[in-house]
Design a protein around this motif. Structure first.
Motif, PDB file in Angstrom:
ATOM      1  N   LEU A 375       0.602  -1.382  -0.093  1.00  0.00           N
ATOM      2  CA  LEU A 375      -0.043  -0.092   0.099  1.00  0.00           C
ATOM      3  C   LEU A 375       0.769   1.219   0.027  1.00  0.00           C
ATOM      4  CD1 LEU A 375      -2.727  -0.994   2.419  1.00  0.00           C
ATOM      5  CD2 LEU A 375      -2.888  -1.142  -0.040  1.00  0.00           C
ATOM      6  N   LYS A 376       1.936   1.106   0.750  1.00  0.00           N
ATOM      7  CA  LYS A 376       2.848   2.315   0.716  1.00  0.00           C
ATOM      8  C   LYS A 376       3.449   2.688  -0.805  1.00  0.00           C
ATOM      9  CE  LYS A 376       4.774   1.786   5.437  1.00  0.00           C
ATOM     10  NZ  LYS A 376       5.935   1.443   6.012  1.00  0.00           N
ATOM     11  N   LYS A 377       3.826   1.481  -1.556  1.00  0.00           N
ATOM     12  CA  LYS A 377       4.106   1.708  -2.801  1.00  0.00           C
ATOM     13  C   LYS A 377       2.821   1.960  -3.951  1.00  0.00           C
ATOM     14  CE  LYS A 377       6.554  -1.091  -6.455  1.00  0.00           C
ATOM     15  NZ  LYS A 377       7.296  -2.115  -6.556  1.00  0.00           N
ATOM     16  N   SER A 378       1.699   1.614  -3.917  1.00  0.00           N
ATOM     17  CA  SER A 378       0.792   2.114  -4.577  1.00  0.00           C
ATOM     18  C   SER A 378      -0.260   2.971  -4.072  1.00  0.00           C
ATOM     19  CB  SER A 378      -0.098   0.726  -4.943  1.00  0.00           C
ATOM     20  OG  SER A 378      -0.851   0.166  -3.642  1.00  0.00           O
ATOM     21  N   SER A 379      -0.218   3.173  -2.808  1.00  0.00           N
ATOM     22  CA  SER A 379      -1.207   3.934  -2.311  1.00  0.00           C
ATOM     23  C   SER A 379      -2.664   3.270  -2.231  1.00  0.00           C
ATOM     24  CB  SER A 379      -1.326   5.425  -2.538  1.00  0.00           C
ATOM     25  OG  SER A 379      -2.132   6.162  -1.594  1.00  0.00           O
ATOM     26  N   ASN A 487      16.348  -7.589   9.679  1.00  0.00           N
ATOM     27  CA  ASN A 487      17.036  -7.134   8.160  1.00  0.00           C
ATOM     28  C   ASN A 487      16.099  -6.994   7.073  1.00  0.00           C
ATOM     29  OD1 ASN A 487      19.549  -6.800   9.649  1.00  0.00           O
ATOM     30  ND2 ASN A 487      20.342  -8.998   8.919  1.00  0.00           N
ATOM     31  N   ARG A 488      15.390  -8.455   7.320  1.00  0.00           N
ATOM     32  CA  ARG A 488      14.293  -8.083   6.015  1.00  0.00           C
ATOM     33  C   ARG A 488      13.373  -7.107   6.031  1.00  0.00           C
ATOM     34  NH1 ARG A 488      12.020 -10.605   2.098  1.00  0.00           N
ATOM     35  NH2 ARG A 488       9.710 -10.713   2.022  1.00  0.00           N
ATOM     36  N   LEU A 489      12.679  -6.798   7.317  1.00  0.00           N
ATOM     37  CA  LEU A 489      11.501  -5.800   7.322  1.00  0.00           C
ATOM     38  C   LEU A 489      12.049  -4.506   7.360  1.00  0.00           C
ATOM     39  CD1 LEU A 489       9.749  -7.155  10.514  1.00  0.00           C
ATOM     40  CD2 LEU A 489       9.212  -7.395   8.129  1.00  0.00           C
ATOM     41  N   SER A 490      13.723  -4.211   7.542  1.00  0.00           N
ATOM     42  CA  SER A 490      14.161  -2.956   7.514  1.00  0.00           C
ATOM     43  C   SER A 490      14.255  -2.400   5.853  1.00  0.00           C
ATOM     44  CB  SER A 490      15.625  -2.780   8.017  1.00  0.00           C
ATOM     45  OG  SER A 490      16.441  -3.689   7.400  1.00  0.00           O
ATOM     46  N   LYS A 491      14.046  -3.396   5.043  1.00  0.00           N
ATOM     47  CA  LYS A 491      14.156  -3.294   3.853  1.00  0.00           C
ATOM     48  C   LYS A 491      12.795  -2.913   3.026  1.00  0.00           C
ATOM     49  CE  LYS A 491      18.376  -6.078   3.226  1.00  0.00           C
ATOM     50  NZ  LYS A 491      18.714  -7.357   2.505  1.00  0.00           N
ATOM     51  N   ASN A 492      11.725  -2.849   3.849  1.00  0.00           N
ATOM     52  CA  ASN A 492      10.491  -2.604   3.436  1.00  0.00           C
ATOM     53  C   ASN A 492      10.026  -3.480   2.506  1.00  0.00           C
ATOM     54  OD1 ASN A 492       9.910  -0.413   5.130  1.00  0.00           O
ATOM     55  ND2 ASN A 492      10.901   1.189   3.814  1.00  0.00           N
ATOM     56  N   PRO A 493      10.044  -4.874   2.702  1.00  0.00           N
ATOM     57  CA  PRO A 493       9.700  -5.756   1.492  1.00  0.00           C
ATOM     58  C   PRO A 493       8.161  -5.591   0.893  1.00  0.00           C
ATOM     59  CG  PRO A 493       9.622  -6.913   3.757  1.00  0.00           C
ATOM     60  CD  PRO A 493      10.046  -5.526   3.786  1.00  0.00           C
TER      61      PRO A 493
END
Length: 583
Positions: A375-379, A487-493
């Motif tokens: 949602l952050k990417k597409s809104s 580490n994975r979550l810090s990259k906003n997967p």
């Protein structure tokens, strides 16, 4: 002579209007929401602001089977003094124990029960709400008794010991409530400088040394008419209800109290971005993610946080829930915006886990953040906002008759937080689509600002729980998230398999009922419209309720539905699968 008598009555009536007007200005109703359900067409409302500042919302409904009233006060457990945790809750209990006019400690409850009514009250973080429903003929007397809670309560010292026992019993009952246990753990690991950390229920130990004078002093400091809202629901006319309310509730004191706020955060930053393991009493297993939102979103008229929750849990194909089910990690998902206090709120994401979900909890957490990051990417598309707004409006317009007790309880609580003139429009509906608010909220939903809880049997989580919550003795432990997960979550997967909801083609655009003679008949028996080897289908025209709804009732008969255990299990599985598909 008759004409002269009419003139005298008219003059007297005008005089009364002006005389009463000084005690209660009528508030212009600026809400343009209309109830369109024909069964509620005779319902009328009136909004008043009494001279002591109290908000009043009157509903006259000739078809209601009970009369009811609720009064809310902007004072709750967050107002408890540090030395007496549970003071607000104890005050709520003591107000039932008699007034100068009605000194018997059982008077109020007995009167309500003797007239087929229900009395109750509750204390929340920032409010206390008192409510009852009762037979129409006893309503006036019940209202008088309720009003004296706030005019001349006794706080009789002889009743304190007995009510301390009642509060203690209530606390004991909560000891095995898993929801309460999780709540108490969240208080203990939260910011201890915030009033949310207090023991809100209280028990005999925390309250036994309260001097009666201190209880009265607290009441007089926090109970003020200008921070109260009264809701009346009855079959009586509005004029009669108005006269009753003005007479009974105008004498309640207005001390000019301002709402109590704090600058402290609810969360303790030392525990955000971590996971708290909690042992439940019952056989449940849930993953809970919480975020404390910026204060400006608590009363956000655009309801952007609600829109995010609506989008994430709408239940479309390839939704977060469907992906988790496909991977056999979860059975259900619930997502909500929740008001925590007057100007503070939380965003909650709760997942009912399978055993495989517990073993792979890092994957479940990752899927949740992937859905948010999508949602952050597409809104969020504008059509989802309009869908949510449309359904909110339709649900209000075609609301069904609600139980009188629940009806007044809900309205009294909500009325505290909205201007009386617009109520209930801003409570029910979002005002406009606001992409800035949506994006700001989404940006705040990251793992470093979240509080994560895993509520499950420690034998399944393989986690040693080394803490006990002070009041419920719930076992818990706060741990760092796995480094690889951090580490994975810090990259906003993101996750391409989790999709945005498509436009809902079933959202109605025209709900005007065709009330012509051809469409509404007086048929009492259903008409058979299909009769073949596959099915028999009956249709009954609605000439009574006349609402834009269809009621479907399916009864499936087949030889495969034998009476053996295997057949029963298969039937249950089929119904469960069908309901999930239709949801």
């Amino acid at each position: 002579m008759l004409r002269f008598k009419f003139i005298l009555i008219f003059i007297f009536s005008i005089f009364n209007i002006f005389a009463l007007d000084k005690k209660y200005p009528i508030v212009e109703d600026k809400s343009d929401l209309k109830i369109l359900n024909p069964s509620l067409k005779d319902r009328n409302t009136l909004k008043l602001r009494l001279s002591n500042g109290m908000k009043v919302y009157l509903i006259s409904d000739k078809n209601t089977d009970k009369s009811a009233a609720a009064i809310s006060v902007l004072a709750g457990s967050w107002d408890d003094p540090k030395e007496f945790p549970g003071m607000a809750h104890f005050c709520e209990h003591m107000l039932f124990k008699g007034s100068k006019k009605y000194p018997s400690e059982t008077e109020y409850m007995k009167f309500i029960w003797d007239n087929s009514g229900i009395p109750n009250a509750y204390t929340a973080s920032d409010r206390t709400v008192y409510m009852f429903s009762i037979n129409h003929l006893a309503f006036d007397e019940a209202i008088d008794r309720l009003s004296h809670f706030f005019k001349d309560p006794l706080f009789d010292p002889s009743h304190i010991a007995k009510e301390l026992y009642a509060v203690d019993q209530e606390h004991s009952k909560n000891l095995e409530n898993d929801g309460r246990r999780v709540h108490m753990v969240s208080k203990e690991i939260g910011n201890q400088n915030h009033p949310n950390s207090k023991f809100s229920t209280g028990n005999a130990k925390t309250l036994q040394s309260i001097p009666p004078a201190e209880l009265r002093k607290w009441y007089e400091k926090h109970y003020s008419a200008n921070q109260m809202a009264l809701v009346i629901y009855s079959n009586k006319d509005l004029d009669e209800l108005t006269q009753m309310v003005v007479e009974k509730f105008t004498p309640i004191a207005n001390i000019g109290k301002d709402p109590v706020t704090t600058k402290e955060t609810i969360f303790n930053k030392e525990n955000t971005g971590k996971i708290t393991y909690i042992k439940p009493i019952s056989n449940i297993q849930f993953l809970l993610l919480e975020w404390e939102l910026d204060r400006k979103f608590t009363d956000d008229e655009t309801k952007s946080a609600d829109l995010i929750a609506y989008t994430l849990k709408r239940g479309q194909k390839n939704s977060l829930l469907e992906i988790l089910k496909r991977e056999h990690l979860a059975e259900d998902v619930d997502i909500a915006f929740e008001k925590a206090g007057l100007d503070q709120s939380l965003f909650l994401l709760e997942i009912k886990l399978t055993d495989l979900g517990i073993k792979n909890v890092s994957k479940v957490i990752s899927r949740c953040f992937e859905a948010i990051n999508n949602l952050k990417k597409s809104s969020i598309p504008n059509y989802l906002f309009h869908e949510m707004k449309t359904m909110s409006k339709l649900n209000y317009e075609y609301q069904a008759h609600q139980d009188a007790f629940e009806f007044v309880s809900e309205h009294a609580a909500n009325l505290l937080y909205e201007d009386l003139s617009t109520y209930p429009k801003k409570t029910v509906m979002p005002t406009q689509y606001n992409s800035e608010n949506i994006n700001e909220l989404l940006d705040s939903l990251n793992f470093s600002s979240s509080q994560i809880y895993l509520i499950a049997d420690p034998k399944k989580t393989k986690m040693k729980l080394d803490n006990k919550e002070k009041w419920t003795k719930a076992k818990y432990s706060v741990k760092e998230l796995d480094k690889s997960l951090q580490n994975r979550l810090s990259k906003n997967p993101t996750n391409p398999n989790i999709k945005l909801p498509e436009p809902n083609s079933f959202i109605p655009t025209n709900l005007q009922m065709d009330a012509t003679k051809d469409n509404f008949t007086n048929e009492k028996k259903p008409a058979k419209i299909v009769d073949n080897d596959f099915a028999t289908i009956f249709y009954l025209k609605d000439d009574k309720y006349k609402v834009p709804q269809v009621s479907w009732h399916f009864q499936i008969k087949d030889e495969i539905f034998d009476e053996d255990v295997r057949s029963d299990v298969l039937k249950d599985l089929y119904v469960k699968a069908l309901l999930e598909k239709l949801a």
